[in-house]
Design a protein around this motif. Structure first.
Motif, PDB file in Angstrom:
ATOM      1  N   ASP A 171       0.855  -1.177   0.000  1.00  0.00           N
ATOM      2  CA  ASP A 171       0.000   0.000   0.000  1.00  0.00           C
ATOM      3  C   ASP A 171       0.900   1.239   0.000  1.00  0.00           C
ATOM      4  O   ASP A 171       1.931   1.259   0.686  1.00  0.00           O
ATOM      5  CB  ASP A 171      -0.908   0.002   1.231  1.00  0.00           C
ATOM      6  CG  ASP A 171      -1.775   1.236   1.296  1.00  0.00           C
ATOM      7  OD1 ASP A 171      -1.400   2.195   2.000  1.00  0.00           O
ATOM      8  OD2 ASP A 171      -2.834   1.245   0.643  1.00  0.00           O
ATOM      9  N   PRO A 172       0.546   2.295  -0.764  1.00  0.00           N
ATOM     10  CA  PRO A 172       1.415   3.479  -0.778  1.00  0.00           C
ATOM     11  C   PRO A 172       1.614   4.103   0.596  1.00  0.00           C
ATOM     12  O   PRO A 172       2.715   4.576   0.905  1.00  0.00           O
ATOM     13  CB  PRO A 172       0.680   4.429  -1.732  1.00  0.00           C
ATOM     14  CG  PRO A 172      -0.158   3.553  -2.595  1.00  0.00           C
ATOM     15  CD  PRO A 172      -0.559   2.408  -1.731  1.00  0.00           C
ATOM     16  N   ARG A 183       4.186   2.031   2.398  1.00  0.00           N
ATOM     17  CA  ARG A 183       5.536   2.296   1.908  1.00  0.00           C
ATOM     18  C   ARG A 183       6.050   3.636   2.411  1.00  0.00           C
ATOM     19  O   ARG A 183       7.235   3.777   2.764  1.00  0.00           O
ATOM     20  CB  ARG A 183       5.554   2.244   0.377  1.00  0.00           C
ATOM     21  CG  ARG A 183       5.332   0.843  -0.192  1.00  0.00           C
ATOM     22  CD  ARG A 183       5.680   0.792  -1.666  1.00  0.00           C
ATOM     23  NE  ARG A 183       4.757   1.585  -2.473  1.00  0.00           N
ATOM     24  CZ  ARG A 183       3.634   1.115  -2.995  1.00  0.00           C
ATOM     25  NH1 ARG A 183       3.284  -0.154  -2.788  1.00  0.00           N
ATOM     26  NH2 ARG A 183       2.851   1.887  -3.735  1.00  0.00           N
ATOM     27  N   ALA A 184       5.178   4.635   2.452  1.00  0.00           N
ATOM     28  CA  ALA A 184       5.591   5.932   2.987  1.00  0.00           C
ATOM     29  C   ALA A 184       5.957   5.827   4.463  1.00  0.00           C
ATOM     30  O   ALA A 184       6.899   6.479   4.931  1.00  0.00           O
ATOM     31  CB  ALA A 184       4.478   6.958   2.777  1.00  0.00           C
ATOM     32  N   ALA A 185       5.224   5.010   5.203  1.00  0.00           N
ATOM     33  CA  ALA A 185       5.536   4.827   6.628  1.00  0.00           C
ATOM     34  C   ALA A 185       6.886   4.151   6.811  1.00  0.00           C
ATOM     35  O   ALA A 185       7.618   4.466   7.760  1.00  0.00           O
ATOM     36  CB  ALA A 185       4.430   4.012   7.294  1.00  0.00           C
ATOM     37  N   VAL A 186       7.234   3.221   5.932  1.00  0.00           N
ATOM     38  CA  VAL A 186       8.529   2.553   6.019  1.00  0.00           C
ATOM     39  C   VAL A 186       9.652   3.566   5.808  1.00  0.00           C
ATOM     40  O   VAL A 186      10.632   3.617   6.561  1.00  0.00           O
ATOM     41  CB  VAL A 186       8.616   1.411   4.995  1.00  0.00           C
ATOM     42  CG1 VAL A 186      10.040   0.883   4.904  1.00  0.00           C
ATOM     43  CG2 VAL A 186       7.671   0.285   5.374  1.00  0.00           C
ATOM     44  N   VAL A 187       9.520   4.390   4.772  1.00  0.00           N
ATOM     45  CA  VAL A 187      10.562   5.388   4.497  1.00  0.00           C
ATOM     46  C   VAL A 187      10.662   6.386   5.637  1.00  0.00           C
ATOM     47  O   VAL A 187      11.762   6.755   6.074  1.00  0.00           O
ATOM     48  CB  VAL A 187      10.267   6.096   3.162  1.00  0.00           C
ATOM     49  CG1 VAL A 187      11.311   7.173   2.884  1.00  0.00           C
ATOM     50  CG2 VAL A 187      10.234   5.087   2.013  1.00  0.00           C
ATOM     51  N   ALA A 188       9.523   6.824   6.166  1.00  0.00           N
ATOM     52  CA  ALA A 188       9.531   7.805   7.253  1.00  0.00           C
ATOM     53  C   ALA A 188      10.159   7.245   8.518  1.00  0.00           C
ATOM     54  O   ALA A 188      10.697   8.008   9.327  1.00  0.00           O
ATOM     55  CB  ALA A 188       8.102   8.272   7.538  1.00  0.00           C
ATOM     56  N   SER A 189      10.118   5.938   8.714  1.00  0.00           N
ATOM     57  CA  SER A 189      10.658   5.347   9.936  1.00  0.00           C
ATOM     58  C   SER A 189      12.177   5.459  10.014  1.00  0.00           C
ATOM     59  O   SER A 189      12.747   5.291  11.096  1.00  0.00           O
ATOM     60  CB  SER A 189      10.242   3.876  10.036  1.00  0.00           C
ATOM     61  OG  SER A 189      10.835   3.103   9.002  1.00  0.00           O
ATOM     62  N   THR A 234       6.576   9.210  -2.562  1.00  0.00           N
ATOM     63  CA  THR A 234       5.665   8.168  -2.091  1.00  0.00           C
ATOM     64  C   THR A 234       4.436   8.770  -1.428  1.00  0.00           C
ATOM     65  O   THR A 234       3.326   8.238  -1.555  1.00  0.00           O
ATOM     66  CB  THR A 234       6.389   7.240  -1.106  1.00  0.00           C
ATOM     67  OG1 THR A 234       7.621   6.800  -1.676  1.00  0.00           O
ATOM     68  CG2 THR A 234       5.534   6.025  -0.778  1.00  0.00           C
ATOM     69  N   LEU A 235       4.615   9.877  -0.726  1.00  0.00           N
ATOM     70  CA  LEU A 235       3.483  10.537  -0.081  1.00  0.00           C
ATOM     71  C   LEU A 235       2.508  11.092  -1.115  1.00  0.00           C
ATOM     72  O   LEU A 235       1.283  11.002  -0.941  1.00  0.00           O
ATOM     73  CB  LEU A 235       3.985  11.652   0.829  1.00  0.00           C
ATOM     74  CG  LEU A 235       2.934  12.374   1.670  1.00  0.00           C
ATOM     75  CD1 LEU A 235       2.275  11.418   2.651  1.00  0.00           C
ATOM     76  CD2 LEU A 235       3.574  13.545   2.419  1.00  0.00           C
ATOM     77  N   ALA A 236       3.024  11.654  -2.202  1.00  0.00           N
ATOM     78  CA  ALA A 236       2.141  12.139  -3.263  1.00  0.00           C
ATOM     79  C   ALA A 236       1.344  10.988  -3.871  1.00  0.00           C
ATOM     80  O   ALA A 236       0.141  11.126  -4.159  1.00  0.00           O
ATOM     81  CB  ALA A 236       2.969  12.852  -4.335  1.00  0.00           C
ATOM     82  N   GLU A 237       1.992   9.866  -4.057  1.00  0.00           N
ATOM     83  CA  GLU A 237       1.280   8.686  -4.575  1.00  0.00           C
ATOM     84  C   GLU A 237       0.228   8.210  -3.599  1.00  0.00           C
ATOM     85  O   GLU A 237      -0.885   7.824  -3.995  1.00  0.00           O
ATOM     86  CB  GLU A 237       2.288   7.574  -4.851  1.00  0.00           C
ATOM     87  CG  GLU A 237       1.675   6.302  -5.399  1.00  0.00           C
ATOM     88  CD  GLU A 237       2.689   5.185  -5.546  1.00  0.00           C
ATOM     89  OE1 GLU A 237       2.284   4.056  -5.897  1.00  0.00           O
ATOM     90  OE2 GLU A 237       3.880   5.437  -5.302  1.00  0.00           O
ATOM     91  N   ALA A 238       0.533   8.231  -2.309  1.00  0.00           N
ATOM     92  CA  ALA A 238      -0.434   7.783  -1.299  1.00  0.00           C
ATOM     93  C   ALA A 238      -1.640   8.698  -1.246  1.00  0.00           C
ATOM     94  O   ALA A 238      -2.782   8.238  -1.090  1.00  0.00           O
ATOM     95  CB  ALA A 238       0.251   7.702   0.062  1.00  0.00           C
TER      96      ALA A 238
END
Length: 332
Positions: free
Chosen positions: A188-189, A192-198, A261-265
């Motif tokens: 889910d976008p 994926r954004a949460a993974v990068v932000a972590s 990734t945030l824009a995609e989400a």
């Protein structure tokens, strides 16, 4: 530091070498799947990250699970469980140097230069970081023709200068590898954004994600990181620093990835927000509305007209006029 292997064969394991697991029904939870495969939980998690064990999403939203057909596939291997255990066997510096037939000092230099990448780490009782490497990857590195000069030849002056300046790519390379592990099952976008932000400092995340509801949603989807000590302890804070990007190039790359990734989400699905309820009017306006809506109450005892006050007062034995202090004329 001495090498540590997390993939020692279990002495009490009763898993059969061959044969199909005769089970049916719902997929296994990770702890149960690890027992069925004769692995420790840390070994099982690494096997999942490496793609050795395939998982499926839990229909109830409880994380990833392992299908029973996947358990059968692994157990039907002729060399089970030795093959699976060898694929997830990790070693430290001393054992890694032996596998590559080099000194521990040279092995450490190769790791600091980023030529061999750790797959995990832990903190010993002195809160020193112990990096662990896949034994299979070290053997492949030692057997490569292009890497042979790195094992026996002298280190180039350029690389020596970098080492003397304090270069150590082990934390960054581990973060890059672990990021790939966590992105693989993220379907889910927003996940994926949460993974990068972590992997970014919260201040960097706040600069990119300025919506508090989106930040709260990313925190909810934040993947669980390996625990190192009690939360808030010195060991836990040290591990948190290792898991957070600190190199400027790495930070810029993660920030750009999070922005995209945030824009995609956002296009995929807006972040959940609380339902807005109608706001009641202020107390002053509410009181005025109440006064205007209620008709004035009639007095059950109307006040007597002004001209009747004197008569009524005399009948009740009261003088409506105040007494005046005046002298009466004397009688003759």
């Amino acid at each position: 530091m001495s090498g540590v292997s997390l993939a020692r064969p279990s002495k009490t394991s009763t898993a059969p070498a061959t044969g199909t697991l005769r089970t049916s029904g719902a997929p296994f939870a990770p702890s149960r799947a690890a027992r069925e495969l004769g692995l420790k939980r840390r070994e099982f998690d690494l096997a999942v990250h490496l793609g050795c064990v395939r998982t499926v999403p839990d229909e109830g939203g409880g994380g990833r699970r392992v299908g029973r057909d996947e358990i059968d596939r692994l157990r039907n291997d002729a060399h089970f469980p030795e093959t699976l255990r060898e694929r997830v066997r990790v070693v430290g510096t001393a054992d890694g140097a032996k596998l590559m037939d080099v000194t521990p000092t040279r092995f450490t230099r190769l790791a600091r230069l980023g030529l061999v990448t750790p797959v995990t780490f832990y903190l010993n009782r002195y809160r020193a970081v112990v990096w662990l490497y896949l034994a299979d990857e070290l053997r492949q590195f030692a057997a490569g023709k292009d890497t042979a000069p790195l094992l026996t030849g002298r280190t180039s002056p350029n690389l020596r200068d970098q080492l003397e300046a304090g270069l150590d790519l082990r934390p960054r390379n581990w973060r890059g590898r672990h990021l790939g592990f966590l992105l693989r099952p993220a379907d889910d976008p927003w996940a994926r954004a949460a993974v990068v932000a972590s992997f970014l400092d919260p201040a960097h995340v706040a600069e990119i994600v300025n919506d508090p509801y989106e930040r709260a949603y990313l925190n909810r989807l934040r993947p669980e990181q390996p625990a190192h000590g009690v939360p808030g302890s010195p060991a836990a804070r040290l591990a948190e620093r290792i898991m957070t990007a600190d190199d400027p190039d790495e930070i810029d790359w993660l920030r750009a990835d999070l922005t995209g990734t945030l824009a995609e989400a956002r296009c995929h699905l807006p972040a959940p927000r609380p339902r807005l309820e109608p706001v009641p009017p202020p107390c002053e306006e509410l009181a005025q509305e109440t006064v205007r809506s209620v008709p004035p109450r009639q007095n059950s005892h109307p006040v007597a007209p002004e001209r009747t006050r004197g008569l009524l007062s005399r009948l009740r034995g009261r003088n409506p006029r105040p007494a005046r202090d005046r002298k009466r004329p004397a009688r003759v």
